[in-house]
Design an enzyme around this catalytic site. Structure first.
Site, PDB file in Angstrom:
ATOM      1  N   ALA A  69       0.854  -1.192   0.000  1.00  0.00           N
ATOM      2  CA  ALA A  69       0.000   0.000   0.000  1.00  0.00           C
ATOM      3  C   ALA A  69       0.887   1.237   0.000  1.00  0.00           C
ATOM      4  O   ALA A  69       2.029   1.193   0.468  1.00  0.00           O
ATOM      5  CB  ALA A  69      -0.870  -0.007   1.250  1.00  0.00           C
ATOM      6  N   GLY A 114       0.748  -5.575   0.231  1.00  0.00           N
ATOM      7  CA  GLY A 114      -0.271  -5.753  -0.809  1.00  0.00           C
ATOM      8  C   GLY A 114       0.298  -6.322  -2.104  1.00  0.00           C
ATOM      9  O   GLY A 114      -0.428  -6.966  -2.868  1.00  0.00           O
ATOM     10  N   GLU A 117       0.382  -9.919  -1.594  1.00  0.00           N
ATOM     11  CA  GLU A 117      -1.012 -10.365  -1.577  1.00  0.00           C
ATOM     12  C   GLU A 117      -1.595 -10.424  -2.993  1.00  0.00           C
ATOM     13  O   GLU A 117      -2.339 -11.352  -3.331  1.00  0.00           O
ATOM     14  CB  GLU A 117      -1.839  -9.429  -0.696  1.00  0.00           C
ATOM     15  CG  GLU A 117      -1.435  -9.524   0.768  1.00  0.00           C
ATOM     16  CD  GLU A 117      -2.129  -8.513   1.658  1.00  0.00           C
ATOM     17  OE1 GLU A 117      -2.528  -8.878   2.773  1.00  0.00           O
ATOM     18  OE2 GLU A 117      -2.282  -7.348   1.242  1.00  0.00           O
ATOM     19  N   GLU A 137       4.026  -5.591   7.364  1.00  0.00           N
ATOM     20  CA  GLU A 137       3.107  -4.654   8.033  1.00  0.00           C
ATOM     21  C   GLU A 137       3.335  -4.531   9.533  1.00  0.00           C
ATOM     22  O   GLU A 137       3.097  -3.478  10.117  1.00  0.00           O
ATOM     23  CB  GLU A 137       1.645  -5.051   7.756  1.00  0.00           C
ATOM     24  CG  GLU A 137       1.170  -4.734   6.350  1.00  0.00           C
ATOM     25  CD  GLU A 137       1.453  -5.831   5.331  1.00  0.00           C
ATOM     26  OE1 GLU A 137       2.252  -6.738   5.613  1.00  0.00           O
ATOM     27  OE2 GLU A 137       0.861  -5.767   4.239  1.00  0.00           O
TER      28      GLU A 137
HETATM   29  N1  COA Z   1       4.520   3.356  -0.072  1.00  0.00           N
HETATM   30  C1  COA Z   1       4.943   4.575  -0.485  1.00  0.00           C
HETATM   31  N2  COA Z   1       6.186   4.783  -0.956  1.00  0.00           N
HETATM   32  C2  COA Z   1       7.027   3.742  -1.006  1.00  0.00           C
HETATM   33  C3  COA Z   1       6.647   2.443  -0.587  1.00  0.00           C
HETATM   34  C4  COA Z   1       5.318   2.280  -0.099  1.00  0.00           C
HETATM   35  N3  COA Z   1       4.855   1.067   0.279  1.00  0.00           N
HETATM   36  N4  COA Z   1       7.699   1.606  -0.746  1.00  0.00           N
HETATM   37  C5  COA Z   1       8.693   2.359  -1.250  1.00  0.00           C
HETATM   38  N5  COA Z   1       8.297   3.623  -1.410  1.00  0.00           N
HETATM   39  C6  COA Z   1       9.069   4.771  -1.926  1.00  0.00           C
HETATM   40  C7  COA Z   1      10.081   5.256  -0.904  1.00  0.00           C
HETATM   41  O1  COA Z   1       9.463   6.133   0.030  1.00  0.00           O
HETATM   42  C8  COA Z   1      11.081   5.958  -1.801  1.00  0.00           C
HETATM   43  O2  COA Z   1      10.563   7.208  -2.169  1.00  0.00           O
HETATM   44  P1  COA Z   1      11.541   8.523  -2.173  1.00  0.00           P
HETATM   45  O3  COA Z   1      12.565   8.212  -3.226  1.00  0.00           O
HETATM   46  O4  COA Z   1      10.611   9.621  -2.545  1.00  0.00           O
HETATM   47  O5  COA Z   1      12.132   8.618  -0.811  1.00  0.00           O
HETATM   48  C9  COA Z   1      11.069   5.077  -3.056  1.00  0.00           C
HETATM   49  O6  COA Z   1       9.869   4.323  -3.008  1.00  0.00           O
HETATM   50  C10 COA Z   1      12.224   4.104  -3.104  1.00  0.00           C
HETATM   51  O7  COA Z   1      12.240   3.375  -1.891  1.00  0.00           O
HETATM   52  P2  COA Z   1      13.508   3.291  -0.917  1.00  0.00           P
HETATM   53  O8  COA Z   1      13.014   2.953   0.459  1.00  0.00           O
HETATM   54  O9  COA Z   1      14.357   4.520  -1.038  1.00  0.00           O
HETATM   55  O10 COA Z   1      14.263   2.066  -1.591  1.00  0.00           O
HETATM   56  P3  COA Z   1      15.193   1.006  -0.873  1.00  0.00           P
HETATM   57  O11 COA Z   1      15.747   0.187  -1.960  1.00  0.00           O
HETATM   58  O12 COA Z   1      16.105   1.661   0.090  1.00  0.00           O
HETATM   59  O13 COA Z   1      14.175   0.104   0.009  1.00  0.00           O
HETATM   60  C11 COA Z   1      12.165  -1.181   0.410  1.00  0.00           C
HETATM   61  C12 COA Z   1      13.193  -0.651  -0.617  1.00  0.00           C
HETATM   62  C13 COA Z   1      11.114  -1.932  -0.350  1.00  0.00           C
HETATM   63  C14 COA Z   1      12.879  -2.122   1.394  1.00  0.00           C
HETATM   64  C15 COA Z   1      11.551  -0.007   1.210  1.00  0.00           C
HETATM   65  O14 COA Z   1      11.138   0.991   0.279  1.00  0.00           O
HETATM   66  C16 COA Z   1      10.368  -0.372   2.041  1.00  0.00           C
HETATM   67  O15 COA Z   1      10.534  -0.952   3.107  1.00  0.00           O
HETATM   68  N6  COA Z   1       9.119  -0.038   1.605  1.00  0.00           N
HETATM   69  C17 COA Z   1       7.939  -0.239   2.356  1.00  0.00           C
HETATM   70  C18 COA Z   1       7.420  -1.654   2.197  1.00  0.00           C
HETATM   71  C19 COA Z   1       6.217  -1.908   3.078  1.00  0.00           C
HETATM   72  O16 COA Z   1       6.255  -1.744   4.281  1.00  0.00           O
HETATM   73  N7  COA Z   1       5.094  -2.341   2.456  1.00  0.00           N
HETATM   74  C20 COA Z   1       3.878  -2.635   3.131  1.00  0.00           C
HETATM   75  C21 COA Z   1       3.022  -1.440   3.183  1.00  0.00           C
HETATM   76  S1  COA Z   1       1.529  -1.700   4.104  1.00  0.00           S
END
Ligand code: COA
Length: 263
Positions: A69, A114, A117, A137
């Site tokens: 999400a 998601g 999922e 989550e």
């Molecule tokens: N929602 C909104 N933005 C997201 C996102 C999400 N679920 N996942 C990644 N992004 C965005 C980041 O905020 C970042 O944006 P920015 O460049 O404007 O700062 C961009 O995507 C790249 O992500 P980043 O975290 O810089 O890449 P990374 O390679 O260091 O890490 C992840 C990748 C996937 C490990 C990390 O982005 C992450 O943990 N995301 C969240 C995953 C999550 O919790 N999903 C469940 C949501 S309910």
């Protein structure tokens, strides 16, 4: 190959009976905004009755398949809006799962929350070696809300599902293959080609047989064995009576390729 943008973050590519749908939101790793989930929902609703499409391939862009999400839309929104998003995604993911077409998730990168999922709602998951799967989550103080606790448990058994949900750990494509969630792991450059050949080979088979096979296996997972076996007999009998049933048998005996019409 003709890509059509059907939403700011969604690109459709219709190739005969195979349709590709690509999440195109590389800067947020494919995160599912409310607007994107809404468009996916109307897309799946339209696809449900589209007899031209026999296989749907769902994929992402760059490092992200779908990183869950859109967390920025979770920030300090009213409770009702949060709950509404959860209801919407649950409905849309179920609509994907219930499509009559065969669905393939070609997971190119992060499939988190998601995103995992969504993949679990597809009939087959193909994954790049770069893919990462997880339900993180709990790290946000939340839980999966699009079926993760239920569909992962059904796919892998409850012990691994509990581990994945309470640790929020990321898992490699290979580990998901070993747990029988992923059907095939590809080197990154081969994912699209593997998805293409798999989709085309399925789309080349008798359309009604493929559709009924999917339905039977899904239904069978929810019914006692004797009910599932009876349904199988009934369905096979009705397929034998179709034009494609006759055509498949005749083509084999005449040593030629069958010409299926979906009738
Ligand atoms: N929602 C909104 N933005 C997201 C996102 C999400 N679920 N996942 C990644 N992004 C965005 C980041 O905020 C970042 O944006 P920015 O460049 O404007 O700062 C961009 O995507 C790249 O992500 P980043 O975290 O810089 O890449 P990374 O390679 O260091 O890490 C992840 C990748 C996937 C490990 C990390 O982005 C992450 O943990 N995301 C969240 C995953 C999550 O919790 N999903 C469940 C949501 S309910």
């Amino acid at each position: 190959m003709t890509e059509v943008r059907i939403h700011e973050h969604l690109v459709e590519d219709r190739r005969g009976p195979v349709t590709w749908l690509r999440i195109d939101r590389e800067d947020a790793l494919g995160a599912l905004s409310r607007s994107l989930v809404t468009r996916l929902g109307s897309y799946f609703d339209e696809l449900h009755t589209d007899d031209e499409v026999r296989v749907l391939v769902l994929t992402g862009t760059g490092k992200g398949f779908i990183a869950g999400a859109d967390i920025s839309e979770y920030d300090r929104v009213p409770q009702a809006a949060f709950d509404d998003y959860q209801r919407l995604s649950r409905r849309v993911f179920t609509a994907l799962e219930q499509l009559p077409q065969f669905t393939i998730a070609a997971v190119n990168g992060y499939a988190l929350g998601g995103g995992f999922e969504v993949a679990l709602c597809c009939d087959m998951i193909l994954a790049s070696e770069r893919a990462k799967f997880g339900l993180p989550e709990v790290k946000l103080g939340l839980l999966p809300g699009g079926g993760g606790t239920q569909r992962l448990a059904r796919a892998t058994g409850i012990r691994f599902a509990k581990e994945a949900v309470v640790t929020g750990a990321f898992y490699s494509a290979q580990e998901m293959f070993e747990r029988r969630v992923v059907s095939r792991v590809c080197v990154p450059g081969d994912l699209a080609e593997t998805a293409r050949t798999t989709a085309e080979s399925i789309a080349g088979n008798a359309p009604l047989a493929v559709r009924e096979a999917k339905r039977l296996i899904d239904q069978g997972a929810q019914t006692p064995l004797d009910v599932g076996l009876a349904l199988e007999q009934q369905t096979l009998s009705s397929l034998y009576a179709t034009r494609d049933g006759a055509e498949g048998i005749a083509a084999f005996l005449q040593k030629r390729e069958p010409q299926f019409t979906g009738k």
